[in-house]
Design a protein around this motif. Structure first.
Motif, short mmCIF file in Angstrom:
data_model
loop_
_atom_site.label_atom_id
_atom_site.label_comp_id
_atom_site.label_asym_id
_atom_site.label_seq_id
_atom_site.Cartn_x
_atom_site.Cartn_y
_atom_site.Cartn_z
N PRO A 198 0.79 -1.23 0.00
CA PRO A 198 0.00 0.00 0.00
C PRO A 198 0.82 1.28 0.00
CG PRO A 198 -0.11 -1.09 2.14
CD PRO A 198 0.54 -2.05 1.20
N CYS B 19 -11.03 -4.60 -0.58
CA CYS B 19 -9.92 -3.69 -0.32
C CYS B 19 -9.77 -2.71 -1.48
CB CYS B 19 -8.61 -4.43 -0.04
SG CYS B 19 -7.85 -5.19 -1.46
N LEU C 14 -4.24 4.14 -0.27
CA LEU C 14 -2.90 3.69 -0.68
C LEU C 14 -2.13 4.93 -1.12
CD1 LEU C 14 -4.13 0.89 -3.15
CD2 LEU C 14 -3.87 0.71 -0.66
N GLY D 38 -4.48 -2.86 -0.83
CA GLY D 38 -4.53 -2.81 0.63
C GLY D 38 -5.41 -1.66 1.11
N PRO D 39 -4.99 -0.90 2.14
CA PRO D 39 -3.83 -1.23 2.99
C PRO D 39 -4.08 -2.48 3.85
CG PRO D 39 -4.97 0.74 3.78
CD PRO D 39 -5.65 0.34 2.51
#
Ligand code: ZN
Length: 289
Positions: free
Chosen positions: A115, A159, A281, A190-191
């Protein structure tokens, strides 16, 4: 629950994220894949373990992609927001034609990065590096020929994903986007993963990207052409979806190539990819030398 894969004291671990802290639960799930494969029982065990284990500050650890090396290529949907299809057609002086069926392609597993990782680009290969904010769906229990009304039984969570693209390479390899979408360590994810119970309306999430703090994409997942039930039902018609499979659900308008004039990422730029309630991110573009 939010769960992340992280690097700390020389090893990779799985942790439950709680505010600005993370709790190592590797004892109950040695990897994110094991956690997802374990279903609700593993999630509950992680929740229990998180109550007792040592807490670390998030800024003490390095977050990795939730699946640092996915078991399969990332499944991606192209052309899934009408305004993005329109900007692509406009930039190439073509008529607007919406897809009748989901347009699937994949990205190599080696394209995934963390991320906050730097993204290496080489101007000798291309100067057309571009951003694409996307909601990623993480598959839970395996399923084949999943009917639309049962799709969410097979969704583990969600995500943030950036379907980083190399546009000239994507174009010149005639109708097959795989190479232009598979640059090494360039697609951040991600994160952390957010379990589905915390995302009651995945079809109502704001998706945003910025470059050097300037807003580039700002749309809502309600604008998707093919919704999550349609895409998982469609793909699982021919292949078995398995725990840990990643499905990137397409990007809205505002990408670089379709802007006037076109804009692309270069070393020094900072790309941010954000989804309401899921996280952000932040990746710096660096020269690949
Ligand atoms: Zn995309």
């Amino acid at each position: 629950m939010r769960v992340a894969t992280f690097h700390w004291q020389g090893r990779e671990a799985v942790g439950v994220v709680d505010g600005d802290e993370i709790v190592d639960v590797s004892g109950v799930a040695p990897s994110m894949l094991a956690l997802v494969q374990g279903g609700s029982a593993a999630l509950e065990a992680a929740r229990q373990a998180a109550g007792q284990a040592q807490r670390l500050r998030l800024d003490q650890v390095r977050l990795l992609a939730p699946f640092p090396r996915p078991t399969k290529n990332v499944f991606c949907l192209g052309l899934n927001y009408k305004d993005h299809v329109a900007e692509g057609a406009r930039s190439r002086s073509m008529d607007l034609k919406l897809p009748e069926y989901p347009v699937w392609f994949t990205k190599a597993v080696t394209s995934i990065c963390g991320p906050y990782d730097d993204i290496p680009v080489d101007s000798a290969i291309s100067t057309q590096y571009d951003w694409e904010v996307e909601l990623a769906v993480i598959v839970g229990p395996a399923g084949r020929r999943i009917p639309k009304e049962r799709v969410f039984e097979h969704v583990w969570g969600y995500c943030v994903f950036n379907d980083f693209s190399v546009r000239d390479i994507q174009r010149r390899h005639g109708g097959q986007w795989f190479k232009g979408k598979s640059l090494d360590r360039a697609s951040p994810m991600g994160p952390w993963l957010v379990s589905a119970d915390e995302v009651p309306r995945p079809d109502h999430l704001q998706v945003i990207s910025r470059v050097n703090g300037e807003l580039k994409q700002n749309a809502n997942t309600e604008q998707m052409i093919f919704d999550i039930p349609t895409m998982l039902a469609d793909l699982s018609e021919v292949l078995t979806l398995e725990p840990g499979d990643i499905i990137a659900t397409g990007t809205p308008s505002g990408v670089g190539f379709a802007r006037t004039p076109p804009e692309f990422l270069k070393p020094g730029d900072v790309m941010e990819t954000e989804i309401e309630g899921l996280g952000l991110l932040r990746n710096r573009i660096v020269a690949d030398s």
